[in-house]
Design an enzyme around this catalytic site. Structure first.
Site, short mmCIF file in Angstrom:
data_model
loop_
_atom_site.label_atom_id
_atom_site.label_comp_id
_atom_site.label_asym_id
_atom_site.label_seq_id
_atom_site.Cartn_x
_atom_site.Cartn_y
_atom_site.Cartn_z
N ARG A 38 7.84 -20.58 3.12
CA ARG A 38 7.59 -21.88 3.76
C ARG A 38 6.36 -22.58 3.18
O ARG A 38 6.35 -23.79 3.02
CB ARG A 38 7.36 -21.60 5.25
CG ARG A 38 7.81 -22.70 6.15
CD ARG A 38 7.79 -22.24 7.55
NE ARG A 38 6.75 -21.22 7.74
CZ ARG A 38 6.48 -20.63 8.89
NH1 ARG A 38 7.17 -20.94 9.94
NH2 ARG A 38 5.53 -19.74 9.01
N HIS A 49 11.34 2.86 2.99
CA HIS A 49 10.72 3.27 1.72
C HIS A 49 10.49 4.78 1.63
O HIS A 49 10.28 5.30 0.55
CB HIS A 49 9.43 2.48 1.45
CG HIS A 49 8.23 2.96 2.20
ND1 HIS A 49 7.96 2.62 3.49
CD2 HIS A 49 7.22 3.79 1.83
CE1 HIS A 49 6.83 3.20 3.87
NE2 HIS A 49 6.35 3.92 2.88
N HIS A 80 11.31 6.02 9.66
CA HIS A 80 11.05 6.98 8.58
C HIS A 80 11.30 8.44 8.99
O HIS A 80 11.95 9.19 8.28
CB HIS A 80 9.60 6.87 8.12
CG HIS A 80 9.20 5.50 7.70
ND1 HIS A 80 9.98 4.70 6.91
CD2 HIS A 80 8.08 4.77 7.95
CE1 HIS A 80 9.37 3.55 6.68
NE2 HIS A 80 8.21 3.56 7.31
O1 LIG Z 1 2.21 6.37 3.61
P1 LIG Z 1 3.02 5.15 3.36
O2 LIG Z 1 4.01 5.30 2.27
O3 LIG Z 1 2.16 3.93 3.20
O4 LIG Z 1 3.90 4.92 4.64
C1 LIG Z 1 3.30 4.77 5.89
C2 LIG Z 1 3.43 3.33 6.37
O5 LIG Z 1 4.81 3.07 6.53
C3 LIG Z 1 5.09 1.74 7.00
O6 LIG Z 1 6.47 1.55 7.07
C4 LIG Z 1 4.45 1.57 8.34
O7 LIG Z 1 4.73 0.26 8.82
C5 LIG Z 1 2.97 1.78 8.26
O8 LIG Z 1 2.36 1.66 9.54
C6 LIG Z 1 2.67 3.14 7.66
O9 LIG Z 1 1.28 3.21 7.43
#
Ligand SMILES: O=P(O)(O)OC[C@H]1O[C@@H](O)[C@H](O)[C@@H](O)[C@@H]1O
Length: 470
Positions: free
Chosen positions: A56, A178, A240
């Site tokens: 935006r 991820h 996760h």
């Molecule tokens: O250790 P990584 O790979 O950064 O993953 C942890 C993070 O994963 C994210 O998806 C969360 O929103 C965060 O709060 C978290 O800190």
């Protein structure tokens, strides 16, 4: 073999693709997505991606290029990698909630090569844009990549799934988690299914309990806008850690075909319930108060900028689950994650049952064996009783430890590679996303009904006492 190695063995050069980032001016794009892309381009020099940013806010081409440079620098990418990524790149200022703007953004991206639309946006905005996409002409093939959280509860996740399926088929939907791009998480598959030693013991007969812990020393880090409405349970456990549990607990697979892996993950999730069907006993929540982590002074969570104390957001959550199937019945599996803890403990621990009998006369045999899988950095440790010191009848626990190879690229790089190739292995399938919400829903309700007390712990501590041992 890593997914990328598998892909390389199976095909020739990766196909060119266009990556359209919606929410290009946001934190996620800057901090994770573009550095992830940089790490992918560093590893794969034949990868051809045209990057289009849309958001935006107004941004000149120079500002957009500077933002890309910043992210690529953070990933340690050399200038020539940045040049490749910037070839043909554009930034489009657009109100993405306006159908005409959205259509013209998409039209700008239609080049004949596959289009990946990456939603780096809050879930409510993502859901609205997905609604609009039903009436927008999309180039073929278009792939949709959606960030977590996928919906905000079971019902909204289901509705979002239905909407997405009216836009593209499931094979073109990528729900990003991820953790599935973290090589140690994927290594679980290799560890479990390629070691004869582990096969007969990976069940309730040998394993007494399991912990999947992701304790972070990071505090809120200015993310109140998102985190204060999410909390630790939604932020980490619902997404996760349940994916990690799925890989830990699933039945065996014959190949790494995405359908096969996803079927097994979903089967394990479908059998999962909160322990004893009792959310009040199975779930715990707490929030950090002021404290110190190393040299850093951390304010109380409620005094962090942007936090609404009345929301009672938990910064540490723990949840014990059971998987009601033949392999795992009766084994408590505890997931836990929190912020501002003294020790960043990120591991899976399988505690084995004691042997039925140790010959009388041995000493030091009280502790049972453990398998510890460190997620970051990756390592596998067996903790076994053996004769280390003293006489031949003296046993003590010793660690047999092996470091795992570090990931070749950042988790977002692995995930992007899969999406750009149209591979769904590292994505969460729609039914899995809904199952994850179903599993945590009773605990979320118990939280919001205040049926589970909100405990406190000082930042820098191990969390409230009486929870999992740190
Ligand atoms: O250790 P990584 O790979 O950064 O993953 C942890 C993070 O994963 C994210 O998806 C969360 O929103 C965060 O709060 C978290 O800190």
């Amino acid at each position: 073999m890593s997914p990328t190695a598998r892909r390389k063995a199976a095909t020739h050069a990766p196909q060119p693709a266009t990556l359209l980032i919606l929410g290009a001016g946001g934190d996620l794009t800057h901090r994770l997505l573009l550095p992830g892309l940089a790490s992918l381009l560093m590893v794969e020099d034949d990868r051809d991606v045209r990057v289009i940013g849309a958001d935006r806010a107004a941004k000149t081409a120079t500002q957009w290029r500077a933002l890309m440079k910043d992210s690529f620098d953070a990933a340690g990418a050399p200038a020539k990698v940045l040049r490749r990524a910037q070839k043909g790149t554009k930034y489009l200022e657009a109100d993405l909630l306006d159908p005409d703007h959205l259509q013209s953004v998409i039209d700008e991206c239609a080049t004949g090569s596959p289009l990946v639309i990456f939603f780096a946006l809050p879930p409510a905005v993502t859901a609205k844009i997905c609604d609009l996409l039903q009436n927008i002409e999309l180039p073929h093939p278009t792939r949709l990549a959606l960030e977590k959280p996928f919906g905000t509860d079971a019902r909204s996740a289901h509705t979002l799934n239905q909407t997405l399926l009216r836009v593209v088929p499931e094979s073109q939907i990528f729900r990003v988690d991820h953790f599935l791009g973290v090589s140690t998480v994927l290594n679980l598959i290799g560890l479990r299914f390629s070691n004869r030693l582990l096969q007969p013991v990976w069940n309730s007969e040998s394993i007494e309990r399991v912990e999947i812990v992701y304790d972070e020393a990071l505090a809120l880090e200015g993310r109140a806008g998102y985190y204060d409405t999410a909390g630790a349970l939604r932020d980490m456990l619902q997404s996760h850690l349940l994916q990690v549990m799925g890989l830990f607990a699933m039945e065996s697979i014959a190949t790494l075909e995405p359908t096969e892996v996803h079927d097994q993950i979903v089967q394990a999730l479908r059998a999962t319930r909160v322990w004893g069907n009792n959310p009040r006993r199975a779930g715990k929540r707490a929030r950090y108060t002021a404290g110190k982590i190393g040299d850093r002074k951390i304010p109380s969570y409620v005094n962090e900028k942007g936090v609404d104390p009345a929301r009672n957001t938990e910064t540490l959550a723990q949840l014990t689950l059971e998987i009601n199937n033949n392999r795992w019945k009766g084994v408590p599996i505890t997931l836990r994650s929190g912020k501002a803890l003294g020790v960043a403990r990120k591991q899976i621990v399988a505690y084995f049952r004691e042997v039925p009998h140790v010959p009388t006369g041995f000493s030091g045999t009280e502790a049972a064996d453990r398998l510890v899988i460190d997620l970051k950095p990756g390592a596998v440790t067996f903790v076994l009783s053996m004769n280390a010191e003293g006489g031949p009848y003296d046993l003590e626990q010793k660690e047999l430890r092996a470091e795992l190879a570090p990931g070749r690229m950042q988790p977002y790089g692995e995930i992007l590679a899969d999406i750009l190739d149209g591979q769904t292995l590292l994505s969460v399938r729609g039914d899995a996303a809904e199952e994850c919400w179903r599993i945590v829903q009773p605990v979320l309700k118990a939280f919001s009904d205040n049926k589970i007390p909100l405990e406190e712990y000082p930042a820098g501590s191990d969390g409230p006492s009486g929870w999992l041992p740190a």
